[in-house]
Structure formats: structure tokens, C-alpha cells
Design a protein around this motif. Structure first.
Motif, PDB file in Angstrom:
ATOM      1  N   THR A  42      35.783  37.452  56.706  1.00 51.04           N
ATOM      2  CA  THR A  42      35.626  37.092  55.291  1.00 51.04           C
ATOM      3  C   THR A  42      36.056  35.647  55.061  1.00 51.04           C
ATOM      4  O   THR A  42      37.078  35.199  55.569  1.00 51.04           O
ATOM      5  CB  THR A  42      36.459  38.033  54.410  1.00 51.04           C
ATOM      6  OG1 THR A  42      35.957  39.362  54.562  1.00 51.04           O
ATOM      7  CG2 THR A  42      36.390  37.637  52.948  1.00 51.04           C
ATOM      8  N   VAL A  43      35.273  34.930  54.259  1.00 47.82           N
ATOM      9  CA  VAL A  43      35.579  33.536  53.922  1.00 47.82           C
ATOM     10  C   VAL A  43      35.788  33.439  52.414  1.00 47.82           C
ATOM     11  O   VAL A  43      34.932  33.861  51.632  1.00 47.82           O
ATOM     12  CB  VAL A  43      34.441  32.597  54.353  1.00 47.82           C
ATOM     13  CG1 VAL A  43      34.744  31.154  53.937  1.00 47.82           C
ATOM     14  CG2 VAL A  43      34.228  32.675  55.858  1.00 47.82           C
ATOM     15  N   ILE A  44      36.935  32.887  52.020  1.00 49.72           N
ATOM     16  CA  ILE A  44      37.288  32.762  50.602  1.00 49.72           C
ATOM     17  C   ILE A  44      37.506  31.291  50.287  1.00 49.72           C
ATOM     18  O   ILE A  44      38.279  30.598  50.949  1.00 49.72           O
ATOM     19  CB  ILE A  44      38.566  33.568  50.291  1.00 49.72           C
ATOM     20  CG1 ILE A  44      38.337  35.053  50.604  1.00 49.72           C
ATOM     21  CG2 ILE A  44      38.987  33.382  48.834  1.00 49.72           C
ATOM     22  CD1 ILE A  44      39.580  35.905  50.509  1.00 49.72           C
ATOM     23  N   GLY A  45      36.824  30.793  49.242  1.00 55.60           N
ATOM     24  CA  GLY A  45      36.877  29.389  48.884  1.00 55.60           C
ATOM     25  C   GLY A  45      38.147  28.993  48.151  1.00 55.60           C
ATOM     26  O   GLY A  45      39.003  29.824  47.829  1.00 55.60           O
ATOM     27  N   ASN A  46      38.251  27.715  47.855  1.00 52.15           N
ATOM     28  CA  ASN A  46      39.429  27.146  47.214  1.00 52.15           C
ATOM     29  C   ASN A  46      39.578  27.615  45.762  1.00 52.15           C
ATOM     30  O   ASN A  46      38.587  27.770  45.042  1.00 52.15           O
ATOM     31  CB  ASN A  46      39.354  25.622  47.223  1.00 52.15           C
ATOM     32  CG  ASN A  46      39.309  25.047  48.621  1.00 52.15           C
ATOM     33  OD1 ASN A  46      39.858  25.615  49.552  1.00 52.15           O
ATOM     34  ND2 ASN A  46      38.634  23.913  48.769  1.00 52.15           N
ATOM     35  N   GLY A  47      40.830  27.818  45.349  1.00 55.34           N
ATOM     36  CA  GLY A  47      41.121  28.113  43.952  1.00 55.34           C
ATOM     37  C   GLY A  47      40.702  29.478  43.479  1.00 55.34           C
ATOM     38  O   GLY A  47      40.696  29.753  42.279  1.00 55.34           O
TER      39      GLY A  47
END
Length: 237
Positions: A42-47
Motif C-alpha cells: 500500500t502507498v499513502i501520499g503526503n498529508g
């Protein structure tokens, strides 16, 4: 928390009991609530902020009776920047979520779904597989978005809307196809959209309507079955 092989950015805040599986990537300034599970890849972006008791990147299950089998190979779940995910949400592997999306508490988003920038998936909404949701779409509380469905940009779907994709309800070989909702169409509370219909651009479906046929661009339909509203001239006024 287990983060032995995950990649975690700067200023990430983790609640109690968070599990981060190997290969997960978490950006900077992310907040993750208590007892959330982030599956491998899983890839989770900034903020981005994630509520309590969330599962991200879940793999689908199946049994012999299922007409639509889950895909064998699914790319990892991808979540953009500044996304807000409520509590008790489940998002499956193979989903792509763009920046600035809001997902309400108790929502479920199945595999092979794409959600465009700045869209809202409301509380307790279910989105089934192979569905595309455009940009700046609003899907309100308790709506059911069937599989094989297309929702274009700036569509509004009111609370408890129901859609379907199987014309023969499990009894035939009909190709599964959900409704297509064109750009800026508006769907009222508790409307029902039957398989394969097209809701035209800038059209309106009234609350409680059952839509059995295509709705042309710009037309307003109401009732069961849904029919166009007559103009004053047509009514003899």
C-alpha cells in the motif's frame, strides 16, 4: 505496531496497535488512527489522515457460487495526497484514490476502483469492483455503487441511492454492466438505477425514482418507472 519492513516518511503520527506490513510506503505528515492495518505494498501520499480501525489494501475473498470472480493479480492500493479516510473503512487492493478525496466512516471500496480528485464517498457507502468515479463527485450516505459502473466528473448522488448491474439477477448469461452517469448529472435520495442505463449529462433523477431506461442529456425524470416531467406547454398551462 509492526513496521519492520515498511517505509515511513517524516512527521508520521501513529495510534496504538497500528500494523504496517512489509513493503507499505507512507508519505510525510500522515496521521494513522488506532488499530489500523496497512497491508503489504500500500502507498499513502503526503498529508493524508486515516481514522481508527481501518483496513487498507485488503485482498478479496471468493467462493464457488460467485458469478464475478475477483482478479487474481491486483496492483497495490494507491492513496494520494491530502486524502481523509474515516474510521472503520475497508479499502481493497487494486484501488487508486487521487488527491483530496474524502471517504466517510464505515465506507467499503472494493478492488479495481478508481476515484478522481476531490471526490467525496460518504458515510456507509459501498463501491463495488471495476467502477470508475470521476473528479469532484459526491456520493452521499448509505448509497450502493454496483460493479462495472462509470460515474463521470461532478456528479451528485443523494443518500441511499441504489444501483444494479445484473439484468437477470443471477439467472442468466447477461453481461454485467452497471449504470453510466454522465458529467454533472444529479441523482435524488433513494433513487434506483437499473443495469446498463445511461443517465445523460446535466440530467436530474428525482428522489425515489426507479430508472429503467436511458435519460437524455438535460432531462428531469421522476416516478416509478421514471418518466420525464412535462413542461407547462405540454400540460396545456
Amino acid at each position: 505496531m509492526n513496521e519492520s519492513q515498511g517505509k515511513i516518511g517524516r512527521n508520521v503520527r501513529l495510534g496504538e496497535g497500528v500494523v504496517i506490513e512489509p513493503g507499505a510506503v507512507i508519505g510525510d505528515d500522515v496521521t494513522i488512527g488506532h488499530y489500523t492495518v496497512i497491508k503489504s505494498g500500500t502507498v499513502i501520499g503526503n498529508g493524508t489522515s486515516i481514522g481508527d480501525l481501518v483496513v487498507l489494501g485488503k485482498l478479496p475473498a471468493q467462493n464457488k457460487k460467485m458469478a464475478l470472480k475477483p482478479a487474481q493479480e491486483l496492483v497495490p492500493l494507491s492513496i494520494g495526497n491530502q486524502v481523509k479516510i474515516g474510521s472503520h473503512v475497508v479499502i481493497y487492493r487494486g484501488v487508486s484514490i487521487a488527491d483530496d478525496v474524502l471517504i466517510g466512516d464505515l465506507a467499503s471500496i472494493r478492488e479495481r476502483v478508481v476515484i478522481g480528485e476531490s471526490s467525496i464517498v460518504g458515510r456507509n457507502v459501498t463501491v463495488e469492483p471495476k467502477t470508475t468515479i470521476g473528479r469532484r463527485v459526491t456520493i452521499q450516505t448509505g448509497s450502493y455503487v454496483t460493479s462495472d459502473m462509470i460515474i463521470e466528473d461532478e456528479v451528485f448522488i443523494g443518500p441511499c441511492c441504489s444501483t444494479s448491474n445484473d439484468k437477470y439477477m443471477g439467472r442468466g448469461n447477461y453481461k454485467h454492466q452497471g449504470p453510466v452517469i454522465r458529467r454533472r448529472a444529479r441523482i435524488g435520495n433513494n433513487a434506483t438505477l437499473l443495469p446498463g442505463i445511461i443517465i445523460g449529462e446535466e440530467s436530474v433523477v428525482g428522489a425515489g425514482s426507479v430508472v429503467t431506461k436511458d435519460v437524455p442529456d438535460g432531462e428531469t425524470v421522476v416516478g416509478n418507472p421514471a418518466k420525464p416531467i412535462a413542461s407547462k406547454k405540454e400540460r396545456g398551462s
